[in-house]
Design an enzyme around this catalytic site. Structure first.
Site, PDB file in Angstrom:
ATOM      1  N   THR A   1       0.858  -1.213   0.000  1.00 46.75           N
ATOM      2  CA  THR A   1       0.000   0.000   0.000  1.00 46.75           C
ATOM      3  C   THR A   1       0.883   1.248   0.000  1.00 46.75           C
ATOM      4  O   THR A   1       1.929   1.283   0.626  1.00 46.75           O
ATOM      5  CB  THR A   1      -0.864  -0.006   1.276  1.00 46.75           C
ATOM      6  OG1 THR A   1      -1.621  -1.195   1.303  1.00 46.75           O
ATOM      7  CG2 THR A   1      -1.788   1.191   1.318  1.00 46.75           C
ATOM      8  N   ARG A  29     -11.893  -9.873  -1.616  1.00 50.16           N
ATOM      9  CA  ARG A  29     -11.625  -9.146  -0.363  1.00 50.16           C
ATOM     10  C   ARG A  29     -11.075  -7.756  -0.679  1.00 50.16           C
ATOM     11  O   ARG A  29     -10.153  -7.613  -1.465  1.00 50.16           O
ATOM     12  CB  ARG A  29     -10.622  -9.932   0.488  1.00 50.16           C
ATOM     13  CG  ARG A  29     -10.262  -9.267   1.796  1.00 50.16           C
ATOM     14  CD  ARG A  29      -9.011  -8.447   1.678  1.00 50.16           C
ATOM     15  NE  ARG A  29      -8.609  -7.839   2.949  1.00 50.16           N
ATOM     16  CZ  ARG A  29      -7.651  -6.932   3.037  1.00 50.16           C
ATOM     17  NH1 ARG A  29      -7.005  -6.533   1.951  1.00 50.16           N
ATOM     18  NH2 ARG A  29      -7.330  -6.395   4.201  1.00 50.16           N
ATOM     19  N   VAL A  30     -11.630  -6.730  -0.037  1.00 51.18           N
ATOM     20  CA  VAL A  30     -11.171  -5.353  -0.211  1.00 51.18           C
ATOM     21  C   VAL A  30     -10.826  -4.800   1.163  1.00 51.18           C
ATOM     22  O   VAL A  30     -11.580  -4.998   2.131  1.00 51.18           O
ATOM     23  CB  VAL A  30     -12.267  -4.484  -0.873  1.00 51.18           C
ATOM     24  CG1 VAL A  30     -11.860  -3.009  -0.893  1.00 51.18           C
ATOM     25  CG2 VAL A  30     -12.529  -4.971  -2.299  1.00 51.18           C
ATOM     26  N   GLY A  31      -9.708  -4.104   1.304  1.00 50.61           N
ATOM     27  CA  GLY A  31      -9.305  -3.527   2.588  1.00 50.61           C
ATOM     28  C   GLY A  31      -9.754  -2.084   2.693  1.00 50.61           C
ATOM     29  O   GLY A  31     -10.703  -1.644   2.046  1.00 50.61           O
ATOM     30  N   ASP A  32      -9.040  -1.298   3.515  1.00 46.99           N
ATOM     31  CA  ASP A  32      -9.462   0.083   3.798  1.00 46.99           C
ATOM     32  C   ASP A  32      -9.086   1.075   2.701  1.00 46.99           C
ATOM     33  O   ASP A  32      -9.695   2.142   2.592  1.00 46.99           O
ATOM     34  CB  ASP A  32      -8.853   0.536   5.135  1.00 46.99           C
ATOM     35  CG  ASP A  32      -7.330   0.518   5.099  1.00 46.99           C
ATOM     36  OD1 ASP A  32      -6.767  -0.474   4.601  1.00 46.99           O
ATOM     37  OD2 ASP A  32      -6.688   1.483   5.528  1.00 46.99           O
ATOM     38  N   THR A  52      -2.045   2.775   6.153  1.00 49.46           N
ATOM     39  CA  THR A  52      -1.565   1.499   5.619  1.00 49.46           C
ATOM     40  C   THR A  52      -1.514   0.509   6.767  1.00 49.46           C
ATOM     41  O   THR A  52      -1.128   0.846   7.868  1.00 49.46           O
ATOM     42  CB  THR A  52      -0.160   1.624   5.001  1.00 49.46           C
ATOM     43  OG1 THR A  52       0.313   0.314   4.630  1.00 49.46           O
ATOM     44  CG2 THR A  52       0.845   2.262   5.954  1.00 49.46           C
ATOM     45  N   GLY A  53      -1.950  -0.736   6.493  1.00 53.05           N
ATOM     46  CA  GLY A  53      -1.903  -1.740   7.564  1.00 53.05           C
ATOM     47  C   GLY A  53      -2.959  -2.794   7.348  1.00 53.05           C
ATOM     48  O   GLY A  53      -3.459  -2.984   6.238  1.00 53.05           O
ATOM     49  N   GLY A  55      -6.107  -3.996   6.845  1.00 58.09           N
ATOM     50  CA  GLY A  55      -7.270  -3.235   6.394  1.00 58.09           C
ATOM     51  C   GLY A  55      -8.518  -3.398   7.230  1.00 58.09           C
ATOM     52  O   GLY A  55      -9.217  -2.427   7.504  1.00 58.09           O
TER      53      GLY A  55
END
Lengths: 133, 173
Positions: A1, A29-32, A52-53, A55
């Site tokens: 990210t 799957r989708v993160g932040d 970043t991290g 999500g």
């Protein structure tokens, strides 16, 4: 990210985040990162944030907007807002990662609760700094 | 007429010695290049939106970071990318999730913000929007790199996830 936050000479703030997601992710799957308020947020009344991290934690805690809200309503410094969210909210629940932020006065903070974050910053006519660990 | 910019290239557990000194120097150089791309715009009176887009594009174009070229592999061995951008002056925002053919997802996110009435577009529709806006397109395999491929192999070897929904899904990143 990856991500960036900036304040321009007119005093306007902006934030951007981009990612390839998590290795071996499935089921779409989708993160932040693409979620406004989680992976990125910018509001001239408070600050611009990119995160970043892990999500899922950054989504549950709506991290980017949480930092802006703390700044706007609690009157904490930008550094305090970032530290509070990363170390008091996220870390005890296993949320690992980092964030960069700039407030409407041009103050810059780069914080992370892991061993390292690739980061860089520069202010008007100042030199360019980069860091890894 | 002050200005400032900050960037990140990802956070995590960087075990010491994971990078050789030469590799560390390459990462520092890539970070500097991204900061410089945004700083130049700000120094000439450009907007913070242009600065953050330029800085993120530099990072997307570098194989060192998990975004754009050098993105990680998903369970199927493909690449699905996400990005977002937001303007603090107007609270306008744009984002894409799960795009597969745009080398610079942050620029697609900006097109969503400026050329659509939406904030977030996902999946095949987002790719179709990028093509309709005339933004560059690449094969999905273009995003792959040997470094990420070996990480993917490690993740696959370590986890034998069942395909049953809800099975413990090994995530590495």
């Amino acid at each position: 990210t990856v991500g960036a936050v900036a304040i321009d000479q007119a005093g306007n703030l902006a934030a951007a985040t981009s990612t390839g997601g998590m290795t071996n992710k499935k089921y779409g799957r989708v993160g932040d990162s693409p979620l406004i308020g989680c992976g990125a947020y910018a509001d001239n009344r408070s600050c611009a944030v990119s995160t970043t991290g892990h999500g899922e934690y950054f989504i549950r805690h709506v991290v980017a907007h949480e930092v802006c809200a703390r700044y706007r309503y609690l009157g904490e410094s930008l550094q305090q807002c970032a530290q509070q969210v990363l170390f008091e909210e996220l870390q005890p629940r296993g949320g690992e990662g980092g964030l960069i932020a700039i407030d409407h006065t041009g103050a810059v903070t780069l914080n992370f609760n892991t061993e390292g974050m690739y980061r860089g910053w520069s202010e008007s006519d100042g030199e360019i700094f980069t860091g890894i660990y | 007429n002050r200005y400032a910019i900050a960037i990140h290239g990802g956070a995590g557990t960087l075990s010491k010695g994971m990078l050789t000194e030469d590799q560390e120097n390459e990462v520092h150089a890539a970070l500097r290049q991204a900061v410089m791309a945004g700083k130049q715009i700000l120094a000439q009176g450009g907007t913070s939106l242009d600065a953050v887009e330029a800085a993120v594009r530099e990072l997307e174009n570098s194989e060192w970071f998990n975004a754009g070229k050098g993105s990680v592999y998903n369970y199927d061995g493909d690449h699905e990318l996400d990005a977002s951008i937001m303007d603090g002056a107007t609270l306008k925002a744009g984002a894409v999730a799960g795009v597969r053919n745009s080398p610079n997802p942050v620029s697609v996110a900006r097109a969503v913000m400026n050329k659509s009435e939406h904030v977030l577009l996902a999946g095949e529709g987002a790719d179709r929007f990028a093509r309709a806006m005339g933004l560059p397109q690449v094969e999905n395999s273009w995003f792959g790199t040997p470094m990420r491929h070996s990480q993917w192999r490690q993740a696959q070897d370590k986890a034998q996830p069942s395909l049953e929904p809800g099975a413990e899904d090994y995530k590495f990143g």
